[in-house]
Motif scaffolding. Sequence first.
Motif, PDB file in Angstrom:
ATOM      1  N   TRP A  39       0.240  -0.998  10.318  1.00  0.00           N
ATOM      2  CA  TRP A  39      -0.480  -0.517   9.315  1.00  0.00           C
ATOM      3  C   TRP A  39      -0.505   1.078   9.390  1.00  0.00           C
ATOM      4  CZ3 TRP A  39      -3.993  -2.490   5.654  1.00  0.00           C
ATOM      5  CH2 TRP A  39      -4.454  -3.345   5.739  1.00  0.00           C
ATOM      6  N   LEU A  40      -0.764   1.942  10.497  1.00  0.00           N
ATOM      7  CA  LEU A  40      -0.613   2.865  10.931  1.00  0.00           C
ATOM      8  C   LEU A  40      -0.110   2.542  12.457  1.00  0.00           C
ATOM      9  CD1 LEU A  40      -0.041   6.413  10.422  1.00  0.00           C
ATOM     10  CD2 LEU A  40      -3.437   5.748  10.844  1.00  0.00           C
ATOM     11  N   SER A  41       0.871   3.503  13.101  1.00  0.00           N
ATOM     12  CA  SER A  41       1.064   3.861  14.570  1.00  0.00           C
ATOM     13  C   SER A  41       0.485   5.727  14.591  1.00  0.00           C
ATOM     14  CB  SER A  41       2.491   3.851  14.649  1.00  0.00           C
ATOM     15  OG  SER A  41       3.676   4.274  14.545  1.00  0.00           O
ATOM     16  N   SER A 100       1.896  -2.952   5.691  1.00  0.00           N
ATOM     17  CA  SER A 100       0.449  -3.282   5.693  1.00  0.00           C
ATOM     18  C   SER A 100      -0.307  -2.794   4.515  1.00  0.00           C
ATOM     19  CB  SER A 100       0.304  -3.871   6.797  1.00  0.00           C
ATOM     20  OG  SER A 100       0.852  -5.339   7.467  1.00  0.00           O
ATOM     21  N   VAL A 101      -0.082  -0.488   5.159  1.00  0.00           N
ATOM     22  CA  VAL A 101      -1.335  -0.203   4.711  1.00  0.00           C
ATOM     23  C   VAL A 101      -0.990  -0.152   2.795  1.00  0.00           C
ATOM     24  CG1 VAL A 101       0.274   2.349   5.448  1.00  0.00           C
ATOM     25  CG2 VAL A 101      -2.636   2.039   4.602  1.00  0.00           C
ATOM     26  N   MET A 102       0.880   0.306   3.539  1.00  0.00           N
ATOM     27  CA  MET A 102       0.952   0.756   1.751  1.00  0.00           C
ATOM     28  C   MET A 102       1.450  -0.446   0.467  1.00  0.00           C
ATOM     29  SD  MET A 102       4.577   2.900   2.469  1.00  0.00           S
ATOM     30  CE  MET A 102       5.545   1.594   3.630  1.00  0.00           C
ATOM     31  N   GLU A 103       0.581  -2.391   1.078  1.00  0.00           N
ATOM     32  CA  GLU A 103       0.674  -3.109   0.316  1.00  0.00           C
ATOM     33  C   GLU A 103      -0.126  -2.854  -0.987  1.00  0.00           C
ATOM     34  OE1 GLU A 103      -1.586  -8.201   0.005  1.00  0.00           O
ATOM     35  OE2 GLU A 103      -1.753  -6.007   2.026  1.00  0.00           O
ATOM     36  N   GLY A 104       0.478  -3.222  -2.077  1.00  0.00           N
ATOM     37  CA  GLY A 104      -0.166  -2.855  -3.726  1.00  0.00           C
ATOM     38  C   GLY A 104       0.548  -1.895  -4.456  1.00  0.00           C
ATOM     39  N   TYR A 105       0.895  -0.548  -3.607  1.00  0.00           N
ATOM     40  CA  TYR A 105       2.093   0.857  -4.354  1.00  0.00           C
ATOM     41  C   TYR A 105       2.959   0.203  -4.464  1.00  0.00           C
ATOM     42  CZ  TYR A 105      -2.940   2.562  -2.824  1.00  0.00           C
ATOM     43  OH  TYR A 105      -3.679   3.098  -3.110  1.00  0.00           O
ATOM     44  N   LEU A 119       3.718   7.531  -3.736  1.00  0.00           N
ATOM     45  CA  LEU A 119       2.966   6.121  -3.626  1.00  0.00           C
ATOM     46  C   LEU A 119       2.283   6.093  -4.878  1.00  0.00           C
ATOM     47  CD1 LEU A 119       2.587   6.484   0.252  1.00  0.00           C
ATOM     48  CD2 LEU A 119       3.833   4.378  -0.777  1.00  0.00           C
ATOM     49  N   GLU A 120       2.305   5.378  -5.832  1.00  0.00           N
ATOM     50  CA  GLU A 120       1.704   4.942  -6.561  1.00  0.00           C
ATOM     51  C   GLU A 120       1.034   3.819  -6.414  1.00  0.00           C
ATOM     52  OE1 GLU A 120       3.776   6.582 -10.580  1.00  0.00           O
ATOM     53  OE2 GLU A 120       5.016   5.958  -9.036  1.00  0.00           O
ATOM     54  N   LYS A 121       0.029   3.384  -6.816  1.00  0.00           N
ATOM     55  CA  LYS A 121      -0.849   2.394  -6.916  1.00  0.00           C
ATOM     56  C   LYS A 121      -0.151   1.145  -7.324  1.00  0.00           C
ATOM     57  CE  LYS A 121      -5.820   0.138  -6.181  1.00  0.00           C
ATOM     58  NZ  LYS A 121      -5.355  -0.296  -4.638  1.00  0.00           N
TER      59      LYS A 121
END
Length: 122
Positions: A39-41, A100-105, A119-121
Amino acid sequence: MIIGSVNADYEPIILLGICGADAKVHEQTAIVDTGFNGWLSLPPDFIAALELPWKRRGRAILGDGSECVFDVYEAIVVWDEQLLTIPIDEAESDPLVGMSVMEGYRLTVEAIEGGVVKLEKL
């Protein structure tokens, strides 16, 4: 939509808002890393400054094939103008935004210094 830029090292950078224990939003730049499936580090000093709650230990295989164990925390981040509670991997590196945080973008990068990162949804 999330907009960032490509830095002088050709790294796609975005600005994130991360909520600390003080309930304030702290801004942090992060490298968009498509090779990181988390997700994010965040580095340990930033995690400590925000007083993020510890959740568990994590384990990962790095690009060189070595295995590492790290602490996982939890934070609320501002993602595309929404509040999202996500796991935060502690890492002695620059902050990284993972897949993981960019899923769906959709991620687009203009691969020139100063180029636009978008980054676009979907």
